[in-house]
Design a protein around this motif. Structure first.
Motif, PDB file in Angstrom:
ATOM      1  N   GLU A  61      -7.194  -9.036  22.008  1.00  0.00           N
ATOM      2  CA  GLU A  61      -7.254  -8.654  20.588  1.00  0.00           C
ATOM      3  C   GLU A  61      -8.184  -7.465  20.393  1.00  0.00           C
ATOM      4  N   PHE A  62      -9.340  -7.544  21.059  1.00  0.00           N
ATOM      5  CA  PHE A  62     -10.356  -6.503  20.909  1.00  0.00           C
ATOM      6  C   PHE A  62      -9.824  -5.156  21.387  1.00  0.00           C
ATOM      7  N   ILE A  63      -9.242  -5.135  22.585  1.00  0.00           N
ATOM      8  CA  ILE A  63      -8.741  -3.881  23.139  1.00  0.00           C
ATOM      9  C   ILE A  63      -7.605  -3.329  22.276  1.00  0.00           C
ATOM     10  N   ARG A  64      -6.758  -4.238  21.777  1.00  0.00           N
ATOM     11  CA  ARG A  64      -5.618  -3.790  20.986  1.00  0.00           C
ATOM     12  C   ARG A  64      -6.017  -3.245  19.627  1.00  0.00           C
ATOM     13  N   SER A  65      -7.178  -3.673  19.096  1.00  0.00           N
ATOM     14  CA  SER A  65      -7.500  -3.177  17.761  1.00  0.00           C
ATOM     15  C   SER A  65      -8.553  -2.072  17.760  1.00  0.00           C
ATOM     16  N   THR A  66      -8.911  -1.539  18.922  1.00  0.00           N
ATOM     17  CA  THR A  66      -9.835  -0.403  18.926  1.00  0.00           C
ATOM     18  C   THR A  66      -9.128   0.815  19.535  1.00  0.00           C
ATOM     19  N   PRO A  67      -9.525   2.024  19.128  1.00  0.00           N
ATOM     20  CA  PRO A  67      -8.794   3.221  19.556  1.00  0.00           C
ATOM     21  C   PRO A  67      -8.917   3.502  21.056  1.00  0.00           C
ATOM     22  N   LEU A  68      -7.793   3.898  21.641  1.00  0.00           N
ATOM     23  CA  LEU A  68      -7.772   4.266  23.058  1.00  0.00           C
ATOM     24  C   LEU A  68      -8.744   5.414  23.332  1.00  0.00           C
TER      25      LEU A  68
ATOM     26  N   TYR B 195     -14.967  -0.461  14.778  1.00  0.00           N
ATOM     27  CA  TYR B 195     -13.506  -0.367  14.670  1.00  0.00           C
ATOM     28  C   TYR B 195     -12.872  -1.754  14.696  1.00  0.00           C
ATOM     29  N   TYR B 196     -13.428  -2.606  15.561  1.00  0.00           N
ATOM     30  CA  TYR B 196     -12.886  -3.962  15.664  1.00  0.00           C
ATOM     31  C   TYR B 196     -13.050  -4.713  14.352  1.00  0.00           C
ATOM     32  N   ILE B 197     -14.242  -4.567  13.753  1.00  0.00           N
ATOM     33  CA  ILE B 197     -14.495  -5.246  12.478  1.00  0.00           C
ATOM     34  C   ILE B 197     -13.538  -4.729  11.411  1.00  0.00           C
ATOM     35  N   LEU B 198     -13.360  -3.400  11.359  1.00  0.00           N
ATOM     36  CA  LEU B 198     -12.445  -2.829  10.365  1.00  0.00           C
ATOM     37  C   LEU B 198     -11.035  -3.384  10.549  1.00  0.00           C
ATOM     38  N   ALA B 199     -10.579  -3.451  11.809  1.00  0.00           N
ATOM     39  CA  ALA B 199      -9.206  -3.881  12.067  1.00  0.00           C
ATOM     40  C   ALA B 199      -9.046  -5.376  11.818  1.00  0.00           C
ATOM     41  N   ARG B 200      -9.944  -6.161  12.398  1.00  0.00           N
ATOM     42  CA  ARG B 200      -9.756  -7.604  12.426  1.00  0.00           C
ATOM     43  C   ARG B 200     -10.178  -8.276  11.133  1.00  0.00           C
ATOM     44  N   PHE B 201     -11.211  -7.748  10.476  1.00  0.00           N
ATOM     45  CA  PHE B 201     -11.731  -8.451   9.312  1.00  0.00           C
ATOM     46  C   PHE B 201     -11.449  -7.736   7.997  1.00  0.00           C
ATOM     47  N   MET B 202     -10.784  -6.568   8.057  1.00  0.00           N
ATOM     48  CA  MET B 202     -10.428  -5.912   6.801  1.00  0.00           C
ATOM     49  C   MET B 202      -8.935  -5.622   6.732  1.00  0.00           C
ATOM     50  N   VAL B 203      -8.398  -4.874   7.690  1.00  0.00           N
ATOM     51  CA  VAL B 203      -6.983  -4.510   7.620  1.00  0.00           C
ATOM     52  C   VAL B 203      -6.094  -5.747   7.757  1.00  0.00           C
ATOM     53  N   THR B 204      -6.323  -6.531   8.826  1.00  0.00           N
ATOM     54  CA  THR B 204      -5.448  -7.690   9.069  1.00  0.00           C
ATOM     55  C   THR B 204      -5.504  -8.704   7.921  1.00  0.00           C
ATOM     56  N   PRO B 205      -6.703  -9.124   7.463  1.00  0.00           N
ATOM     57  CA  PRO B 205      -6.719 -10.075   6.342  1.00  0.00           C
ATOM     58  C   PRO B 205      -6.044  -9.510   5.090  1.00  0.00           C
ATOM     59  N   PHE B 206      -6.230  -8.215   4.820  1.00  0.00           N
ATOM     60  CA  PHE B 206      -5.590  -7.632   3.643  1.00  0.00           C
ATOM     61  C   PHE B 206      -4.071  -7.717   3.751  1.00  0.00           C
ATOM     62  N   MET B 207      -3.531  -7.390   4.944  1.00  0.00           N
ATOM     63  CA  MET B 207      -2.079  -7.439   5.114  1.00  0.00           C
ATOM     64  C   MET B 207      -1.571  -8.871   4.985  1.00  0.00           C
ATOM     65  N   ARG B 208      -2.350  -9.836   5.519  1.00  0.00           N
ATOM     66  CA  ARG B 208      -1.975 -11.250   5.389  1.00  0.00           C
ATOM     67  C   ARG B 208      -1.918 -11.646   3.921  1.00  0.00           C
ATOM     68  N   TRP B 209      -2.965 -11.207   3.178  1.00  0.00           N
ATOM     69  CA  TRP B 209      -3.030 -11.531   1.761  1.00  0.00           C
ATOM     70  C   TRP B 209      -1.824 -10.932   1.037  1.00  0.00           C
ATOM     71  N   LEU B 210      -1.498  -9.693   1.387  1.00  0.00           N
ATOM     72  CA  LEU B 210      -0.380  -9.007   0.743  1.00  0.00           C
ATOM     73  C   LEU B 210       0.936  -9.738   1.027  1.00  0.00           C
ATOM     74  N   GLU B 211       1.078 -10.205   2.283  1.00  0.00           N
ATOM     75  CA  GLU B 211       2.283 -10.964   2.640  1.00  0.00           C
ATOM     76  C   GLU B 211       2.419 -12.189   1.749  1.00  0.00           C
ATOM     77  N   GLY B 212       1.301 -12.934   1.623  1.00  0.00           N
ATOM     78  CA  GLY B 212       1.314 -14.149   0.807  1.00  0.00           C
ATOM     79  C   GLY B 212       1.599 -13.823  -0.650  1.00  0.00           C
ATOM     80  N   TYR B 213       0.933 -12.776  -1.151  1.00  0.00           N
ATOM     81  CA  TYR B 213       1.078 -12.373  -2.544  1.00  0.00           C
ATOM     82  C   TYR B 213       2.523 -12.014  -2.854  1.00  0.00           C
ATOM     83  N   MET B 214       3.121 -11.192  -1.976  1.00  0.00           N
ATOM     84  CA  MET B 214       4.502 -10.763  -2.203  1.00  0.00           C
ATOM     85  C   MET B 214       5.452 -11.948  -2.126  1.00  0.00           C
ATOM     86  N   ALA B 215       5.198 -12.835  -1.160  1.00  0.00           N
ATOM     87  CA  ALA B 215       6.069 -14.003  -1.004  1.00  0.00           C
ATOM     88  C   ALA B 215       6.004 -14.868  -2.263  1.00  0.00           C
ATOM     89  N   ARG B 216       4.788 -15.025  -2.812  1.00  0.00           N
ATOM     90  CA  ARG B 216       4.646 -15.819  -4.039  1.00  0.00           C
ATOM     91  C   ARG B 216       5.382 -15.167  -5.188  1.00  0.00           C
TER      92      ARG B 216
END
Lengths: 222, 221
Positions: A61-68, B195-216
């Protein structure tokens, strides 16, 4: 195209052809590493040891979500801090191989999950060891459904090799940049690099679909 | 120097860089989604010329790499008299690239809407524009949201390349800190975590929320 100089384009063509060779070499070597390492990561995620599964999962997960790009810098610059000196080629191959092995592990995982449960049980019933089970029963059946994903990432690696230019690997973009700053002309080198990329990746994508179809037919799938 | 001391000392620059990365991300996302919708719809057109131009756009941007496109927009376009500052060139290149990948998702999403929906819209005498806007697109959006989540992560990672034309994003600041301090492990390590925090704890949760919101909203939840 007002300012396009054919003479200049011809003059720099040999250098770009050499660089294309380097790009293809980098993509091929990176892909080879990713293919092997990806399989290891995919199998590790299915191991019965919870701790190992968890660590590998998070690592992927970590490698996939950080830039190459950042990973390339990390491997190239952090090694020397601990006394490990890696050449640009070496660190580039490790970075690209590692990055794409994580993507490929997901592709393999999908393929492995698609093998029917009966096959696993049959392998156990035959008293096969874990290695035998994977080598003789599971992987041969997992590969066909993983083929299209594997092909896509081959083209993907090829398109990501320009990032290696940042640590000085003499691939296409690096060479185009060098030509541009030697002659103060960027139009021809960068445009030609774009055309070379198109000329390789479009037929490659078509070829991969062809091979995929052939392999699937040979194995009697559809 | 351990990584905590490093972050305490350099957090203003890391924060400024992250801010720039987020700005590039948002602008590129808006541009990318717009292009994806446009090209996805154009690829389904019955007019050969419209379809052809969408296919050309998609193949060019998917067939060459983002870095090539970025350099071309930044270094070559000025030669045709179109000068773009680096900030704009950055998000335009990333957005146009993601738009080409997104167009395929849009096309797939629209084609996944059941045929009966098209026929029903026709039966109640809707114009093609009404049909697309009120019946087809909303359902297509719900269907294609999950793969868009992955694409948004790719977009975030793609913004790191704008550092190569000196846009002062997180990647750029990290490189600067590295070359003045030689604290490579700390600098690049900190950037990886951000970058990991931005991807995993901001982008992904937002997209999940959007999926749920749209489905509702579509009454599917």
């Amino acid at each position: 195209m007002f300012d396009w100089k054919w003479e200049f384009a011809w003059e720099i063509l040999p250098r770009l052809v050499t660089a294309t060779g380097n790009t293809l070499l980098a993509a091929g070597a990176g892909y080879a590493i990713a293919l092997v390492l990806g399989l290891a990561l995919a199998i590790a995620q299915r191991s019965p040891y919870r701790g190992l599964t968890f660590v590998v999962r998070e690592f992927v997960e970590f490698i996939r979500s950080t830039p190459l790009l950042l990973q390339i810098f990390f491997i190239f610059y952090v090694g020397p801090q601990f006394g490990i000196r890696l050449s640009p080629w070496m660190s580039g191959m490790i970075a690209i191989g590692l990055h794409y092995s994580c993507y490929l592990s997901e592709v393999y995982r999908g393929g492995i999950d698609s093998v029917p449960k009966g096959q696993w049980e049959a392998a156990i019933a035959l008293n096969m060891t874990t290695v035998q089970k994977y080598r003789r029963v599971i992987i041969p059946q997992a590969i066909p459904s993983a083929l299209s994903g594997m092909g896509n990432y081959l083209v993907g690696i090829f398109k990501d090799t320009p990032m290696l230019s940042v640590i000085g690997v003499a691939e296409l973009i690096h060479t185009a940049n060098a030509i541009g700053s030697e002659h103060y002309r960027f139009l021809e080198p960068f445009t030609m690099v774009g055309i070379i990329f198109l000329a390789i990746s479009l037929p490659a994508a078509g070829l991969i679909r062809l091979v995929e179809g052939r392999v699937r037919r040979k194995l009697g799938l559809k | 120097m351990n990584i905590f001391d490093f972050v305490i000392q350099y957090w203003p620059r890391l924060l400024a860089g992250s801010g720039m990365t987020v700005a590039q991300f948002f602008l590129a996302a808006i541009l990318g989604v717009t292009i994806a919708l446009m090209m996805g719809l154009m690829k389904l057109s019955s007019n050969k010329l419209i379809r052809g131009s969408a296919v050309t756009y998609i193949e060019i941007f998917r067939g060459t790499s983002l870095l090539v496109q970025l350099y071309w927009i930044f270094f070559v376009l000025p030669l045709f008299g179109v000068t773009i500052d680096k900030f704009t060139a950055g998000y335009v290149a990333v957005g146009m690239n993601i738009g080409a990948y997104g167009a395929e998702l849009v096309r797939g999403g629209i084609l996944s809407v059941p045929k009966g929906q098209w026929e029903a819209a026709l039966a109640i005498n809707m114009s093609p524009a009404q049909r697309m806007q009120r019946i087809i697109l909303p359902q297509a959006l719900v269907n294609m949201l999950p793969p868009w989540g992955n694409l948004m992560i790719e977009l975030l990672k793609g913004t790191a390349l704008v550092s190569l034309i000196s846009v002062a994003d997180l990647m750029f600041e990290t490189k600067q800190i590295n070359s003045s301090t030689f604290l490579s492990a700390q600098a690049f390590g900190a950037a990886l975590v951000i970058y990991y925090i931005l991807a995993r704890f901001m982008v992904t949760p937002f997209m999940r929320w959007l999926e749920g919101y749209m489905a509702r909203k579509m009454g599917r939840a």
